[in-house]
Write a protein that holds these residues in place. Structure first.
Motif, PDB file in Angstrom:
ATOM      1  N   GLN A  56       4.125  16.848  -4.729  1.00  0.00           N
ATOM      2  CA  GLN A  56       2.958  16.197  -5.310  1.00  0.00           C
ATOM      3  C   GLN A  56       3.046  14.686  -5.155  1.00  0.00           C
ATOM      4  N   GLY A  57       4.237  14.134  -5.353  1.00  0.00           N
ATOM      5  CA  GLY A  57       4.415  12.700  -5.139  1.00  0.00           C
ATOM      6  C   GLY A  57       4.135  12.308  -3.700  1.00  0.00           C
ATOM      7  N   ILE A  58       4.638  13.107  -2.759  1.00  0.00           N
ATOM      8  CA  ILE A  58       4.379  12.867  -1.338  1.00  0.00           C
ATOM      9  C   ILE A  58       2.887  12.922  -1.062  1.00  0.00           C
ATOM     10  N   SER A  59       2.212  13.922  -1.628  1.00  0.00           N
ATOM     11  CA  SER A  59       0.774  14.067  -1.429  1.00  0.00           C
ATOM     12  C   SER A  59       0.020  12.836  -1.909  1.00  0.00           C
ATOM     13  N   LEU A  60       0.378  12.307  -3.067  1.00  0.00           N
ATOM     14  CA  LEU A  60      -0.320  11.141  -3.611  1.00  0.00           C
ATOM     15  C   LEU A  60      -0.115   9.904  -2.731  1.00  0.00           C
TER      16      LEU A  60
ATOM     17  N   TRP B  49      -2.449   6.357   1.478  1.00  0.00           N
ATOM     18  CA  TRP B  49      -2.400   5.841   2.861  1.00  0.00           C
ATOM     19  C   TRP B  49      -3.665   6.208   3.622  1.00  0.00           C
ATOM     20  N   MET B  50      -4.016   7.489   3.608  1.00  0.00           N
ATOM     21  CA  MET B  50      -5.150   7.947   4.401  1.00  0.00           C
ATOM     22  C   MET B  50      -6.479   7.426   3.852  1.00  0.00           C
ATOM     23  N   SER B  51      -6.628   7.443   2.538  1.00  0.00           N
ATOM     24  CA  SER B  51      -7.866   6.956   1.931  1.00  0.00           C
ATOM     25  C   SER B  51      -8.039   5.462   2.160  1.00  0.00           C
ATOM     26  N   SER B  52      -6.930   4.720   2.151  1.00  0.00           N
ATOM     27  CA  SER B  52      -7.031   3.276   2.401  1.00  0.00           C
ATOM     28  C   SER B  52      -7.480   3.014   3.835  1.00  0.00           C
ATOM     29  N   MET B  53      -7.014   3.813   4.789  1.00  0.00           N
ATOM     30  CA  MET B  53      -7.451   3.625   6.174  1.00  0.00           C
ATOM     31  C   MET B  53      -8.957   3.854   6.294  1.00  0.00           C
ATOM     32  N   ILE B  54      -9.471   4.834   5.574  1.00  0.00           N
ATOM     33  CA  ILE B  54     -10.905   5.127   5.634  1.00  0.00           C
ATOM     34  C   ILE B  54     -11.717   3.977   5.047  1.00  0.00           C
ATOM     35  N   THR B  55     -11.391   3.589   3.819  1.00  0.00           N
ATOM     36  CA  THR B  55     -12.197   2.559   3.156  1.00  0.00           C
ATOM     37  C   THR B  55     -12.007   1.191   3.791  1.00  0.00           C
ATOM     38  N   ASP B  56     -10.825   0.892   4.320  1.00  0.00           N
ATOM     39  CA  ASP B  56     -10.620  -0.405   4.952  1.00  0.00           C
ATOM     40  C   ASP B  56     -11.438  -0.553   6.226  1.00  0.00           C
TER      41      ASP B  56
ATOM     42  N   PHE C  48       8.749   4.226   0.095  1.00  0.00           N
ATOM     43  CA  PHE C  48       7.561   4.186   0.941  1.00  0.00           C
ATOM     44  C   PHE C  48       6.317   3.953   0.086  1.00  0.00           C
ATOM     45  N   GLY C  49       6.169   4.715  -0.991  1.00  0.00           N
ATOM     46  CA  GLY C  49       4.996   4.587  -1.844  1.00  0.00           C
ATOM     47  C   GLY C  49       4.861   3.192  -2.421  1.00  0.00           C
ATOM     48  N   ASN C  50       5.962   2.614  -2.891  1.00  0.00           N
ATOM     49  CA  ASN C  50       5.898   1.287  -3.497  1.00  0.00           C
ATOM     50  C   ASN C  50       5.707   0.184  -2.463  1.00  0.00           C
ATOM     51  N   SER C  51       6.229   0.383  -1.248  1.00  0.00           N
ATOM     52  CA  SER C  51       6.004  -0.586  -0.172  1.00  0.00           C
ATOM     53  C   SER C  51       4.543  -0.549   0.269  1.00  0.00           C
ATOM     54  N   LEU C  52       3.978   0.650   0.371  1.00  0.00           N
ATOM     55  CA  LEU C  52       2.558   0.790   0.668  1.00  0.00           C
ATOM     56  C   LEU C  52       1.716   0.151  -0.440  1.00  0.00           C
TER      57      LEU C  52
ATOM     58  N   ILE D 283       4.125   3.976  10.252  1.00  0.00           N
ATOM     59  CA  ILE D 283       3.117   3.852   9.196  1.00  0.00           C
ATOM     60  C   ILE D 283       3.253   2.489   8.534  1.00  0.00           C
ATOM     61  N   ILE D 284       4.428   2.178   8.024  1.00  0.00           N
ATOM     62  CA  ILE D 284       4.747   0.862   7.491  1.00  0.00           C
ATOM     63  C   ILE D 284       6.253   0.705   7.567  1.00  0.00           C
ATOM     64  N   ASN D 285       6.702  -0.441   8.035  1.00  0.00           N
ATOM     65  CA  ASN D 285       8.140  -0.629   8.228  1.00  0.00           C
ATOM     66  C   ASN D 285       8.687  -1.747   7.342  1.00  0.00           C
ATOM     67  N   TYR D 286      10.010  -1.843   7.329  1.00  0.00           N
ATOM     68  CA  TYR D 286      10.714  -2.831   6.501  1.00  0.00           C
ATOM     69  C   TYR D 286      10.282  -4.253   6.837  1.00  0.00           C
ATOM     70  N   SER D 287      10.088  -4.524   8.126  1.00  0.00           N
ATOM     71  CA  SER D 287       9.696  -5.863   8.547  1.00  0.00           C
ATOM     72  C   SER D 287       8.345  -6.251   7.957  1.00  0.00           C
ATOM     73  N   GLU D 288       7.386  -5.343   8.010  1.00  0.00           N
ATOM     74  CA  GLU D 288       6.083  -5.637   7.417  1.00  0.00           C
ATOM     75  C   GLU D 288       6.217  -5.924   5.930  1.00  0.00           C
ATOM     76  N   LEU D 289       7.023  -5.135   5.243  1.00  0.00           N
ATOM     77  CA  LEU D 289       7.207  -5.351   3.816  1.00  0.00           C
ATOM     78  C   LEU D 289       7.743  -6.756   3.545  1.00  0.00           C
ATOM     79  N   GLN D 290       8.758  -7.186   4.307  1.00  0.00           N
ATOM     80  CA  GLN D 290       9.325  -8.517   4.100  1.00  0.00           C
ATOM     81  C   GLN D 290       8.276  -9.603   4.337  1.00  0.00           C
ATOM     82  N   LEU D 291       7.388  -9.386   5.285  1.00  0.00           N
ATOM     83  CA  LEU D 291       6.339 -10.366   5.572  1.00  0.00           C
ATOM     84  C   LEU D 291       5.250 -10.346   4.504  1.00  0.00           C
TER      85      LEU D 291
END
Length: 491
Positions: free
Chosen positions: A124-128, A133-140, A214-218, A347-355
């Motif tokens: 369930q956590g993975i699903s959320l 992630w997917m909903s943000s791609m749609i609305t963005d 992953f969830g918190n970095s996203l 999807i999202i990597n450590y480098s992006e998070l640091q930036l």
């Protein structure tokens, strides 16, 4: 582009792997057993939807994102995205891909609830997280879209209402909060997916702690995107996650934590370009002048990893936004070995998070050292691509981060490196350019749309027809359905 397989094929292959016996043994008995659940197990859905979504993202990244933000330039006058000309039909593919797979994402949550199997809260956590992630791609990409009533055809809702992007973002934040709680470990490894099911998770092999990071970095990506809107309360939340309450919001700590489905190029985990003819991969397009010139100025080791030399024996780019009928010669192109690149599942990597954190520090949202975060990000991304890092990289004035420089100059440095960190990642470069305008993209002489980068994609034609009442309401609220209407976070 020819797709190597379909979602159904992935599902069948993963289902076969998940079965304790062969796919055909006792098929009739298994499918008529009144004691068996008729609900698909969540682990059977996870890998297929991830592979399908990431490959769809990759195809549209190549076709659209890369042309808009001057990674590549086509040598065909029929594909004019680099001139900011986007036909309405281009909207259909991503809309259909994301909403189809969002159904499967939400099914993971509901089936985990029904089956109550071991570690169902983890699924369930993975699903959320995947929902956010997917909903943000749609609305963005589109702005106001169906969200709360989306994917509810089984409940009889076939013409869902369009929700405001502000309301969608608020709910995405709630989902990521809930995922963080569901994936919290009270005892070592108790949330991990059992080893015999871990191969159904091609990103983290069932490691719940990494899904939580992953969830918190996203979460931080989306908070920064909404940080220009006071009503989002994003700035305070960024500080809570990154500084004040970071023990309760673990994020990526290294490249090993990055959310990347690393393609093995053994079925079913193959890239969208695995079987693509070389010409369609790098023969009818080349890297842009902006892309090549910036990597040359940085003396960046990633350049030969991504690009070929031109016929002149040097690296060179094509003019983006060239005038119709004056097609320039293709220069440096994509390296052919990228067709099977494992990192294409990013999807999202450590480098992006640091930036992300570096930008937040530059903006004054968090009391952290922007220079250290920037340098850690650059080093990490170079190493992510399998290259050694030379500390003298930052001796170059083009690469050096100067804490005494203006915030605008600091943001430009951060965003240029984020641009490279997000290579081949859906539409993230496009979204970040729209949000910050920090990249100094070149202005071609043949640009359409008055030389203005499109602010969004229009709604699919089918949606305009079959959900007209709700479509009309959304268009009236947003101020139109054209490529120059800003989405909520960009107003």
């Amino acid at each position: 582009m020819k797709k190597t397989t379909t979602f159904k094929t992935y599902t069948l292959l993963l289902a076969c792997l998940l079965a304790s016996s062969s796919c055909t043994k006792d098929f009739q008995e298994i499918n008529t057993n009144p004691n068996e659940s008729t609900v698909a197990s969540p682990q059977a859905l996870l890998a297929p939807l991830l592979v399908n979504t990431l490959n769809g993202n990759l195809e549209r990244n190549f076709r659209l994102n890369n042309e808009l933000v001057q990674v590549t330039v086509t040598n065909s006058d029929s594909r004019e995205f680099h001139r900011y000309e986007i036909k309405p039909t281009e909207s259909n593919s991503m809309w259909n891909l994301w909403y189809t797979n969002l159904t499967n994402v939400r099914s993971i949550y509901s089936t985990a609830e029904v089956t109550k199997q071991t570690n169902y809260e983890t699924f369930q956590g993975i699903s959320l997280i995947l929902d956010a992630w997917m909903s943000s791609m749609i609305t963005d990409l589109y702005g106001d879209v169906p969200y709360f009533e989306a994917n509810a055809g089984r409940d009889g809702i076939i013409t869902p209402a369009f929700d405001t992007q502000e309301a969608i973002y608020a709910d995405l934040f709630k989902k990521l909060e809930q995922a963080n709680l569901l994936l919290t470990e009270t005892k070592a490894n108790e949330k991990d997916i059992p080893t015999n099911l871990a191969y159904a998770d091609p990103i983290f092999a069932g490691n719940a702690a990494k899904w939580r990071k992953f969830g918190n970095s996203l979460y931080l990506r989306l908070l920064l995107r909404a940080s220009g809107k006071i009503e989002s309360n994003a700035i305070a939340k960024i500080k809570e996650i990154a500084v004040d309450n970071k023990a309760n919001y673990p994020v990526f700590q290294s490249n090993d934590d990055s959310a990347i489905l690393k393609f093995t190029n053994v079925l079913p985990f193959v890239t969208a370009y695995y079987n693509t003819a070389n010409f369609y991969f790098n023969g009818d397009k080349g890297y842009s002048e902006f892309f090549i010139n910036n990597l040359l100025a940085l003396k960046d080791p990633r350049l030969p990893r991504w690009a070929t030399e031109a016929t002149t024996g040097t690296y060179a780019g094509m003019e983006s936004g060239y005038r119709k009928g004056t097609i320039p010669q293709v220069q440096s192109t994509l390296q052919l070995n990228l067709k099977t690149e494992p990192l294409f599942g990013n999807i999202i990597n450590y480098s992006e998070l640091q930036l992300i954190l570096a930008e937040a520090a530059v903006a004054g949202y968090i009391p952290l050292n922007a220079k250290e975060l920037y340098e850690a990000a650059v080093k990490a991304n170079i190493e992510l691509w399998g290259l050694p890092f030379d500390p003298t990289y930052f001796d170059n004035e083009e690469a050096k981060f100067d804490p005494a420089a203006s915030k605008t100059e600091q943001l430009q440095k951060v965003q240029l490196q984020k641009y490279f960190a997000m290579m081949f990642t859906d539409f993230q470069q496009y979204h970040e350019y729209r949000r910050t305008q920090a990249l100094q993209l070149y202005k071609g002489v043949g640009l359409e749309n008055n030389g203005k980068m499109p602010s969004r994609f229009v709604y699919p034609i089918t949606t305009q027809s079959y959900n007209k009442k709700n479509y009309d309401a959304a268009v009236a609220r947003m101020g139109g359905d054209n490529i120059n209407v800003n989405v909520w976070w960009n107003k």
